[in-house]
Design a protein around this motif. Structure first.
Motif, mmCIF file in Angstrom:
data_model
loop_
_atom_site.group_PDB
_atom_site.id
_atom_site.type_symbol
_atom_site.label_atom_id
_atom_site.label_comp_id
_atom_site.label_asym_id
_atom_site.label_seq_id
_atom_site.Cartn_x
_atom_site.Cartn_y
_atom_site.Cartn_z
ATOM 1 N N VAL A 69 0.854 -1.132 -0.116
ATOM 2 C CA VAL A 69 -0.147 0.051 0.024
ATOM 3 C C VAL A 69 1.054 1.212 -0.118
ATOM 4 N N GLY A 70 1.908 1.226 0.824
ATOM 5 C CA GLY A 70 2.918 2.401 0.868
ATOM 6 C C GLY A 70 3.339 2.736 -0.533
ATOM 7 N N PHE A 71 4.044 1.482 -1.146
ATOM 8 C CA PHE A 71 4.619 1.838 -2.521
ATOM 9 C C PHE A 71 3.549 2.407 -3.665
ATOM 10 N N ALA A 72 2.433 1.735 -3.595
ATOM 11 C CA ALA A 72 1.280 2.035 -4.484
ATOM 12 C C ALA A 72 1.258 3.717 -4.166
ATOM 13 N N ALA A 73 0.992 4.285 -2.799
ATOM 14 C CA ALA A 73 0.853 5.501 -2.371
ATOM 15 C C ALA A 73 1.774 6.528 -3.023
ATOM 16 N N GLN A 74 2.918 5.884 -3.343
ATOM 17 C CA GLN A 74 3.932 6.813 -3.877
ATOM 18 C C GLN A 74 3.819 6.780 -5.327
ATOM 19 N N GLY A 75 2.940 6.305 -5.753
ATOM 20 C CA GLY A 75 2.923 5.987 -7.527
ATOM 21 C C GLY A 75 3.705 4.974 -8.138
ATOM 22 N N ALA A 76 4.094 3.920 -7.302
ATOM 23 C CA ALA A 76 4.906 2.799 -7.877
ATOM 24 C C ALA A 76 3.679 1.674 -8.425
ATOM 25 N N ARG A 77 4.087 0.866 -9.416
ATOM 26 C CA ARG A 77 3.216 -0.297 -9.788
ATOM 27 C C ARG A 77 3.712 -1.725 -8.990
ATOM 28 N N VAL A 78 2.708 -1.955 -8.185
ATOM 29 C CA VAL A 78 3.085 -3.288 -7.328
ATOM 30 C C VAL A 78 2.512 -4.447 -7.665
ATOM 31 N N VAL A 79 3.114 -5.752 -7.569
ATOM 32 C CA VAL A 79 2.987 -6.998 -7.681
ATOM 33 C C VAL A 79 3.209 -7.629 -6.342
ATOM 34 N N VAL A 80 2.062 -8.151 -5.853
ATOM 35 C CA VAL A 80 2.221 -8.742 -4.476
ATOM 36 C C VAL A 80 1.999 -10.421 -4.849
ATOM 37 N N GLY A 81 2.878 -10.982 -4.088
ATOM 38 C CA GLY A 81 3.085 -12.212 -4.315
ATOM 39 C C GLY A 81 2.913 -13.018 -2.802
ATOM 40 N N ASP A 82 1.910 -13.760 -2.769
ATOM 41 C CA ASP A 82 1.464 -14.380 -1.620
ATOM 42 C C ASP A 82 1.080 -15.668 -1.503
ATOM 43 N N ARG A 83 1.238 -16.673 -0.694
ATOM 44 C CA ARG A 83 0.475 -18.069 -0.841
ATOM 45 C C ARG A 83 -0.809 -17.956 -0.773
ATOM 46 N N ALA A 84 -1.424 -17.092 -0.120
ATOM 47 C CA ALA A 84 -2.820 -16.858 -0.170
ATOM 48 C C ALA A 84 -3.699 -17.185 -1.240
ATOM 49 N N VAL A 85 -4.471 -18.182 -1.217
ATOM 50 C CA VAL A 85 -5.274 -18.355 -2.336
ATOM 51 C C VAL A 85 -6.712 -17.371 -2.633
#
Ligand SMILES: NC(=O)c1ccc[n+]([C@@H]2O[C@H](COP(=O)([O-])OP(=O)(O)OC[C@H]3O[C@@H](n4cnc5c(N)ncnc54)[C@H](O)[C@@H]3O)[C@@H](O)[C@H]2O)c1
Length: 243
Positions: free
Chosen positions: A26-42
């Motif tokens: 959320v913090g990176f996105a608030a700075q205008g970055a494009r973010v890819v989140v990887g997580d094991r959560a289905v």
């Protein structure tokens, strides 16, 4: 906090469905970055943020991590920042009684997951001549504080060692590699380990850190404001380790 150079940066955060990884995304996105989140959560918690893409990924599996990095590079053409954040706690028990499965599980996520992130992240960054990789270790990787937490501490000490090796080997390509060692941060992981938050009594600042405070340190390290910072480990722990 405004870090203008993070705008349009392509950032991958592992373990970003919960806790501090979520705050980082959320913090990176608030700075205008494009973010890819990887997580094991289905079934991840929705971000409701067009700048954040979710990709299911188990970091203990090399092909999953390669695919995760591939999502960033194929979608956005590059990888500027990778945060190897996904981690699990080990069982709290004497070393001689540790089940083999627990040893494999903790090393699989914390050590191998970070190693795979470094391997595939570095592959993507070398040709760019730039990039930042931040590995989330722990104060317990710097000093094994709790009796019974040997495998977790060892896995995080390995994260510290990998950070230094990668910074040493890949500085010549303009890539910075940095470790962050959080102290107690208020996340589901900490609450599962210490429901009463009794650890606060050992923190000189007399409070538990917030995921946002940890994310702020990561954002700064990823930005050009920290352009000469590499190969080190920053504690974000309210002076816990100093006490
Ligand atoms: N919370 C603390 O006090 C604290 C202190 C020191 C270090 N850390 C480290 O910080 C990092 C984040 O922890 P947190 O407190 O936010 O925990 P958390 O449990 O809230 O979040 C961890 C996230 O990692 C994901 N994850 C776990 N295994 C995974 C796997 N194999 N592949 C992909 N994703 C996986 C989980 O699904 C979860 O979304 C961890 O590496 C942890 O060891 C936490």
């Amino acid at each position: 906090m405004q870090l203008d150079d993070l705008k349009d940066k392509v950032v991958v955060v592992t373990g970003g469905n919960s806790g501090m990884g979520r705050a980082m995304a959320v913090g990176f996105a608030a700075q205008g970055a494009r973010v890819v989140v990887g997580d094991r959560a289905v079934e991840p918690e929705p971000f409701n943020n067009a700048a954040i893409v979710y990709h299911q990924c188990d970091v203990s599996k090399p092909q999953d991590v390669q695919e995760l990095v591939g999502v960033a590079t194929s979608r956005f053409g590059r990888l500027d920042v990778l945060v190897n954040n996904a981690g699990i706690n080990g069982p709290l028990m004497p070393l001689a009684e540790l089940p083999d499965e627990a040893i494999d599980a903790v090393l699989g996520v914390n050590l191998k997951g970070t190693l795979y992130g470094l391997k595939y992240g570095l592959q993507a960054m070398v040709g760019q001549g730039a990039g930042v990789i931040i590995n989330i270790a722990s104060v317990q990787g710097l000093r094994p504080i709790y009796a019974g937490a040997s495998i977790y501490s060892a896995s995080k000490a390995a994260v510290v060692s990998l950070t230094r090796s990668a910074a040493h080997e890949y500085g010549q390509y303009g890539i910075r590699v940095i470790g962050v060692a959080p102290g107690p941060i208020d996340t589901p992981m900490l609450r599962a380990a210490d429901a009463t938050m009794s650890i606060v009594n050992s923190v000189p600042l007399h409070r538990i850190g917030t995921p946002q405070e940890l994310a702020n340190a990561v954002l700064w390290l990823a930005s050009d404001a920290a352009s000469y910072v590499s190969g080190c480990v920053l504690t974000v722990d309210g002076a816990f380790l100093a006490a």
